[in-house]
Design a protein around this motif. Structure first.
Motif, PDB file in Angstrom:
ATOM      1  N   VAL A 182      11.268   7.050  27.759  1.00 32.92           N
ATOM      2  CA  VAL A 182       9.923   8.051  28.048  1.00 32.92           C
ATOM      3  C   VAL A 182      10.184   8.939  26.853  1.00 32.92           C
ATOM      4  O   VAL A 182       9.178   9.163  26.307  1.00 32.92           O
ATOM      5  CB  VAL A 182      10.091   8.365  29.400  1.00 32.92           C
ATOM      6  N   ASP A 183      11.231   9.630  26.796  1.00 33.86           N
ATOM      7  CA  ASP A 183      11.390  10.588  25.788  1.00 33.86           C
ATOM      8  C   ASP A 183      11.853  10.220  24.214  1.00 33.86           C
ATOM      9  O   ASP A 183      12.302  11.111  23.556  1.00 33.86           O
ATOM     10  CB  ASP A 183      12.357  11.830  26.240  1.00 33.86           C
ATOM     11  N   GLY A 184      11.656   8.746  23.861  1.00 35.59           N
ATOM     12  CA  GLY A 184      12.129   8.338  22.766  1.00 35.59           C
ATOM     13  C   GLY A 184      11.221   8.661  21.685  1.00 35.59           C
ATOM     14  O   GLY A 184      10.741   9.929  21.623  1.00 35.59           O
ATOM     15  N   ASP A 185      11.057   7.702  20.625  1.00 37.97           N
ATOM     16  CA  ASP A 185      10.340   7.712  19.530  1.00 37.97           C
ATOM     17  C   ASP A 185       8.866   7.607  19.705  1.00 37.97           C
ATOM     18  O   ASP A 185       8.132   7.415  18.601  1.00 37.97           O
ATOM     19  CB  ASP A 185      10.869   6.885  18.642  1.00 37.97           C
ATOM     20  N   TRP A 186       8.198   7.630  20.692  1.00 34.97           N
ATOM     21  CA  TRP A 186       6.691   7.448  21.067  1.00 34.97           C
ATOM     22  C   TRP A 186       5.973   8.889  20.232  1.00 34.97           C
ATOM     23  O   TRP A 186       6.551   9.691  20.044  1.00 34.97           O
ATOM     24  CB  TRP A 186       6.387   7.443  22.333  1.00 34.97           C
ATOM     25  N   ILE A 187       4.780   8.490  19.639  1.00 37.73           N
ATOM     26  CA  ILE A 187       4.138   9.448  18.825  1.00 37.73           C
ATOM     27  C   ILE A 187       2.999  10.161  19.824  1.00 37.73           C
ATOM     28  O   ILE A 187       2.226   9.353  20.368  1.00 37.73           O
ATOM     29  CB  ILE A 187       3.720   8.882  17.704  1.00 37.73           C
ATOM     30  N   ALA A 188       3.178  11.666  20.018  1.00 36.79           N
ATOM     31  CA  ALA A 188       2.228  12.040  20.544  1.00 36.79           C
ATOM     32  C   ALA A 188       0.907  12.318  19.840  1.00 36.79           C
ATOM     33  O   ALA A 188       0.872  12.977  18.720  1.00 36.79           O
ATOM     34  CB  ALA A 188       2.952  13.369  21.348  1.00 36.79           C
ATOM     35  N   ASP A 189      -0.173  12.125  20.431  1.00 35.78           N
ATOM     36  CA  ASP A 189      -1.415  12.202  20.055  1.00 35.78           C
ATOM     37  C   ASP A 189      -2.043  13.471  20.107  1.00 35.78           C
ATOM     38  O   ASP A 189      -2.609  13.486  21.762  1.00 35.78           O
ATOM     39  CB  ASP A 189      -2.407  11.177  20.268  1.00 35.78           C
ATOM     40  N   ASP A 190      -1.857  14.546  19.675  1.00 34.33           N
ATOM     41  CA  ASP A 190      -2.311  16.044  20.120  1.00 34.33           C
ATOM     42  C   ASP A 190      -3.788  16.091  20.179  1.00 34.33           C
ATOM     43  O   ASP A 190      -4.221  17.052  20.505  1.00 34.33           O
ATOM     44  CB  ASP A 190      -1.723  16.879  19.214  1.00 34.33           C
ATOM     45  N   SER A 191      -4.592  15.164  19.480  1.00 35.26           N
ATOM     46  CA  SER A 191      -6.129  15.548  19.375  1.00 35.26           C
ATOM     47  C   SER A 191      -6.713  14.897  20.583  1.00 35.26           C
ATOM     48  O   SER A 191      -7.871  15.351  20.826  1.00 35.26           O
ATOM     49  CB  SER A 191      -6.390  14.777  18.107  1.00 35.26           C
ATOM     50  N   ALA A 192      -6.010  14.367  21.686  1.00 32.70           N
ATOM     51  CA  ALA A 192      -6.343  13.603  22.602  1.00 32.70           C
ATOM     52  C   ALA A 192      -6.151  14.627  23.818  1.00 32.70           C
ATOM     53  O   ALA A 192      -5.465  15.422  24.027  1.00 32.70           O
ATOM     54  CB  ALA A 192      -5.768  12.428  23.099  1.00 32.70           C
ATOM     55  N   PRO A 193      -7.328  14.816  24.645  1.00 31.55           N
ATOM     56  CA  PRO A 193      -7.266  15.961  25.842  1.00 31.55           C
ATOM     57  C   PRO A 193      -6.176  14.944  26.960  1.00 31.55           C
ATOM     58  O   PRO A 193      -6.275  13.625  27.158  1.00 31.55           O
ATOM     59  CB  PRO A 193      -8.500  15.739  26.382  1.00 31.55           C
ATOM     60  N   GLY A 194      -5.203  15.873  27.490  1.00 26.08           N
ATOM     61  CA  GLY A 194      -4.356  15.365  28.284  1.00 26.08           C
ATOM     62  C   GLY A 194      -3.010  15.043  27.580  1.00 26.08           C
ATOM     63  O   GLY A 194      -2.895  15.394  26.409  1.00 26.08           O
ATOM     64  N   GLU A 195      -2.371  13.763  28.068  1.00 23.08           N
ATOM     65  CA  GLU A 195      -1.360  13.226  27.255  1.00 23.08           C
ATOM     66  C   GLU A 195      -1.469  11.856  26.820  1.00 23.08           C
ATOM     67  O   GLU A 195      -1.949  11.140  27.493  1.00 23.08           O
ATOM     68  CB  GLU A 195      -0.028  13.269  28.178  1.00 23.08           C
ATOM     69  N   ARG A 196      -1.282  11.670  25.439  1.00 20.92           N
ATOM     70  CA  ARG A 196      -1.543  10.299  24.836  1.00 20.92           C
ATOM     71  C   ARG A 196      -0.276  10.090  24.010  1.00 20.92           C
ATOM     72  O   ARG A 196       0.199  10.651  23.290  1.00 20.92           O
ATOM     73  CB  ARG A 196      -2.575  10.034  23.995  1.00 20.92           C
ATOM     74  N   LEU A 197       0.402   8.873  24.298  1.00 16.03           N
ATOM     75  CA  LEU A 197       1.571   8.520  23.506  1.00 16.03           C
ATOM     76  C   LEU A 197       1.068   7.191  22.982  1.00 16.03           C
ATOM     77  O   LEU A 197       0.720   6.307  23.483  1.00 16.03           O
ATOM     78  CB  LEU A 197       2.767   8.340  24.502  1.00 16.03           C
TER      79      LEU A 197
END
Length: 60
Positions: A30-45
């Motif tokens: 879960v805390d690996g190499d996924w890319i966080a999309d900061d432009s989305a409201p909430g949490e998107r990986l």
């Protein structure tokens, strides 16, 4: 009274702490190499391999 060793089921539950991409064979913790999309409201990986959305949770 003796203690029983952990069952196979509890070992499987512990092993399921990762995410799996629905579009390609990539998997990572879960805390690996996924890319966080900061432009989305909430949490998107997103998947670092193919860009597919893996987690999309709305903001609270």
């Amino acid at each position: 009274m003796s203690l029983c060793p952990p069952s196979h089921d509890s070992e499987q539950r512990t092993a399921k702490t990762g995410l799996f991409c629905p579009a390609c064979p990539h998997e990572s913790p879960v805390d690996g190499d996924w890319i966080a999309d900061d432009s989305a409201p909430g949490e998107r990986l997103c998947c670092p391999r193919c860009g597919a959305v893996v987690v999309d949770q709305p903001a609270l």
